[in-house]
Write a protein that holds these residues in place. Structure first.
Motif, PDB file in Angstrom:
ATOM      1  N   LEU A 260      37.005  89.450  27.072  1.00  0.00           N
ATOM      2  CA  LEU A 260      36.070  90.015  28.052  1.00  0.00           C
ATOM      3  C   LEU A 260      35.332  88.917  28.822  1.00  0.00           C
ATOM      4  N   VAL A 261      34.901  87.892  28.110  1.00  0.00           N
ATOM      5  CA  VAL A 261      34.186  86.792  28.760  1.00  0.00           C
ATOM      6  C   VAL A 261      35.119  86.055  29.727  1.00  0.00           C
ATOM      7  N   ALA A 262      36.354  85.837  29.319  1.00  0.00           N
ATOM      8  CA  ALA A 262      37.315  85.166  30.202  1.00  0.00           C
ATOM      9  C   ALA A 262      37.537  85.980  31.473  1.00  0.00           C
ATOM     10  N   ASP A 263      37.642  87.309  31.342  1.00  0.00           N
ATOM     11  CA  ASP A 263      37.802  88.167  32.514  1.00  0.00           C
ATOM     12  C   ASP A 263      36.579  88.094  33.432  1.00  0.00           C
ATOM     13  N   GLU A 264      35.384  88.140  32.804  1.00  0.00           N
ATOM     14  CA  GLU A 264      34.143  88.070  33.593  1.00  0.00           C
ATOM     15  C   GLU A 264      34.077  86.745  34.361  1.00  0.00           C
ATOM     16  N   TYR A 265      34.382  85.644  33.693  1.00  0.00           N
ATOM     17  CA  TYR A 265      34.327  84.336  34.350  1.00  0.00           C
ATOM     18  C   TYR A 265      35.360  84.229  35.462  1.00  0.00           C
ATOM     19  N   ALA A 266      36.531  84.800  35.239  1.00  0.00           N
ATOM     20  CA  ALA A 266      37.560  84.759  36.281  1.00  0.00           C
ATOM     21  C   ALA A 266      37.086  85.526  37.516  1.00  0.00           C
ATOM     22  N   THR A 267      36.408  86.651  37.286  1.00  0.00           N
ATOM     23  CA  THR A 267      35.888  87.436  38.407  1.00  0.00           C
ATOM     24  C   THR A 267      34.807  86.665  39.155  1.00  0.00           C
ATOM     25  N   VAL A 268      33.902  86.052  38.407  1.00  0.00           N
ATOM     26  CA  VAL A 268      32.831  85.278  39.030  1.00  0.00           C
ATOM     27  C   VAL A 268      33.416  84.102  39.813  1.00  0.00           C
ATOM     28  N   ARG A 269      34.383  83.419  39.223  1.00  0.00           N
ATOM     29  CA  ARG A 269      35.022  82.288  39.905  1.00  0.00           C
ATOM     30  C   ARG A 269      35.674  82.749  41.205  1.00  0.00           C
TER      31      ARG A 269
ATOM     32  N   LEU B 132      26.326  86.641  40.503  1.00  0.00           N
ATOM     33  CA  LEU B 132      25.821  86.367  39.151  1.00  0.00           C
ATOM     34  C   LEU B 132      25.415  87.646  38.436  1.00  0.00           C
ATOM     35  N   HIS B 133      24.934  88.613  39.169  1.00  0.00           N
ATOM     36  CA  HIS B 133      24.556  89.886  38.559  1.00  0.00           C
ATOM     37  C   HIS B 133      25.763  90.552  37.909  1.00  0.00           C
ATOM     38  N   GLY B 134      26.937  90.287  38.446  1.00  0.00           N
ATOM     39  CA  GLY B 134      28.166  90.841  37.874  1.00  0.00           C
ATOM     40  C   GLY B 134      28.379  90.419  36.427  1.00  0.00           C
ATOM     41  N   LEU B 135      27.794  89.292  36.024  1.00  0.00           N
ATOM     42  CA  LEU B 135      27.916  88.861  34.625  1.00  0.00           C
ATOM     43  C   LEU B 135      27.104  89.734  33.686  1.00  0.00           C
ATOM     44  N   SER B 136      26.001  90.260  34.160  1.00  0.00           N
ATOM     45  CA  SER B 136      25.119  91.004  33.268  1.00  0.00           C
ATOM     46  C   SER B 136      25.198  92.505  33.457  1.00  0.00           C
ATOM     47  N   ALA B 137      25.810  92.965  34.494  1.00  0.00           N
ATOM     48  CA  ALA B 137      25.839  94.407  34.756  1.00  0.00           C
ATOM     49  C   ALA B 137      27.276  94.886  34.800  1.00  0.00           C
ATOM     50  N   ASP B 138      27.743  95.368  33.650  1.00  0.00           N
ATOM     51  CA  ASP B 138      29.053  95.986  33.632  1.00  0.00           C
ATOM     52  C   ASP B 138      28.940  97.322  32.909  1.00  0.00           C
ATOM     53  N   ASP B 139      29.952  98.106  33.032  1.00  0.00           N
ATOM     54  CA  ASP B 139      29.897  99.452  32.478  1.00  0.00           C
ATOM     55  C   ASP B 139      29.965  99.481  30.954  1.00  0.00           C
ATOM     56  N   LEU B 140      30.467  98.423  30.321  1.00  0.00           N
ATOM     57  CA  LEU B 140      30.651  98.449  28.874  1.00  0.00           C
ATOM     58  C   LEU B 140      29.392  98.122  28.100  1.00  0.00           C
ATOM     59  N   TYR B 141      28.666  97.088  28.489  1.00  0.00           N
ATOM     60  CA  TYR B 141      27.590  96.583  27.646  1.00  0.00           C
ATOM     61  C   TYR B 141      26.225  96.583  28.302  1.00  0.00           C
ATOM     62  N   ALA B 142      26.125  97.007  29.544  1.00  0.00           N
ATOM     63  CA  ALA B 142      24.838  96.961  30.230  1.00  0.00           C
ATOM     64  C   ALA B 142      23.922  98.043  29.693  1.00  0.00           C
ATOM     65  N   PRO B 143      22.636  97.756  29.605  1.00  0.00           N
ATOM     66  CA  PRO B 143      21.684  98.811  29.257  1.00  0.00           C
ATOM     67  C   PRO B 143      21.783  99.924  30.298  1.00  0.00           C
ATOM     68  N   GLU B 144      21.399 101.126  29.924  1.00  0.00           N
ATOM     69  CA  GLU B 144      21.565 102.272  30.816  1.00  0.00           C
ATOM     70  C   GLU B 144      20.858 102.081  32.145  1.00  0.00           C
ATOM     71  N   ALA B 145      19.697 101.460  32.151  1.00  0.00           N
ATOM     72  CA  ALA B 145      18.963 101.254  33.406  1.00  0.00           C
ATOM     73  C   ALA B 145      19.767 100.396  34.370  1.00  0.00           C
ATOM     74  N   GLU B 146      20.403  99.348  33.842  1.00  0.00           N
ATOM     75  CA  GLU B 146      21.198  98.477  34.708  1.00  0.00           C
ATOM     76  C   GLU B 146      22.488  99.159  35.127  1.00  0.00           C
TER      77      GLU B 146
END
Length: 180
Positions: free
Chosen positions: A105-114, A148-162
């Motif tokens: 998951l982290v590798a996918d997130e970093y690839a997206t950010v890159r 950068l917000h894409g690293l912290s706001a995803d559908d799997l692990y983000a708090p409901e507010a985010e």
């Protein structure tokens, strides 16, 4: 060798154990200054016994099972089995995830950010024409923040507010929704 010469009862009192424990230590190799038996009392050099106990503790700490008695080995085995059972239960409850899953998951997130940072010049270039330095800085900051917000706001692990910010956790989508 320094230290005091003491009898078994005094040594037991010094270490806060029972005399039977001292006899068990002797069977394991605790040094006796004067061997007991045949009506003669054993005598122990306190410095030698302390040194021996430190050596035994070091051996036990490094995993040398020969320094441990059977009761201690059974306690360690039981503790290890309990720890393993608790870990397995936690995994089944979903409290833990395998490191390979997180790594993927982290590798996918970093690839997206890159990819988003690499695409940024082309994304914002048309908007920069005729802008002042302050406006360019504001546009770039907004784009970097969005990426950068894409690293912290995803559908799997983000708090409901985010997670409710917008489709896919995009600040742009959330901003558009707020302005409607």
């Amino acid at each position: 060798m320094s230290g005091q010469l003491v009898n078994q009862a005094q040594l037991a009192a010094l270490f806060g154990v029972q005399p039977i424990t001292i006899r068990a230590w002797v069977r394991k190799g605790c040094p006796e200054e004067v061997k007991g038996g045949g009506g003669k009392r054993a005598a122990y050099n306190t410095a030698a016994v302390i040194r021996w106990r430190e050596e035994q503790a070091a051996l036990a700490a490094t995993g040398d099972a020969s320094a441990l008695d059977e009761a201690e080995l059974k306690k360690r085995k039981l503790a290890a089995e309990m720890g393993l059972a608790e870990l397995e239960l936690s995994v089944r409850r979903g409290e833990y995830v395998e490191i390979e899953q997180v790594g993927a998951l982290v590798a996918d997130e970093y690839a997206t950010v890159r990819a988003n940072f690499t695409a940024m010049p082309g994304d914002i270039a048309p908007d920069l024409e005729g802008c002042t330095a302050a406006e360019i800085q504001e546009l770039m900051m907004a784009k970097v923040t969005e990426i950068l917000h894409g690293l912290s706001a995803d559908d799997l692990y983000a708090p409901e507010a985010e997670a409710s910010e917008g489709a896919g956790g995009s600040t742009e989508a959330a901003t558009e929704a707020e302005s409607d």
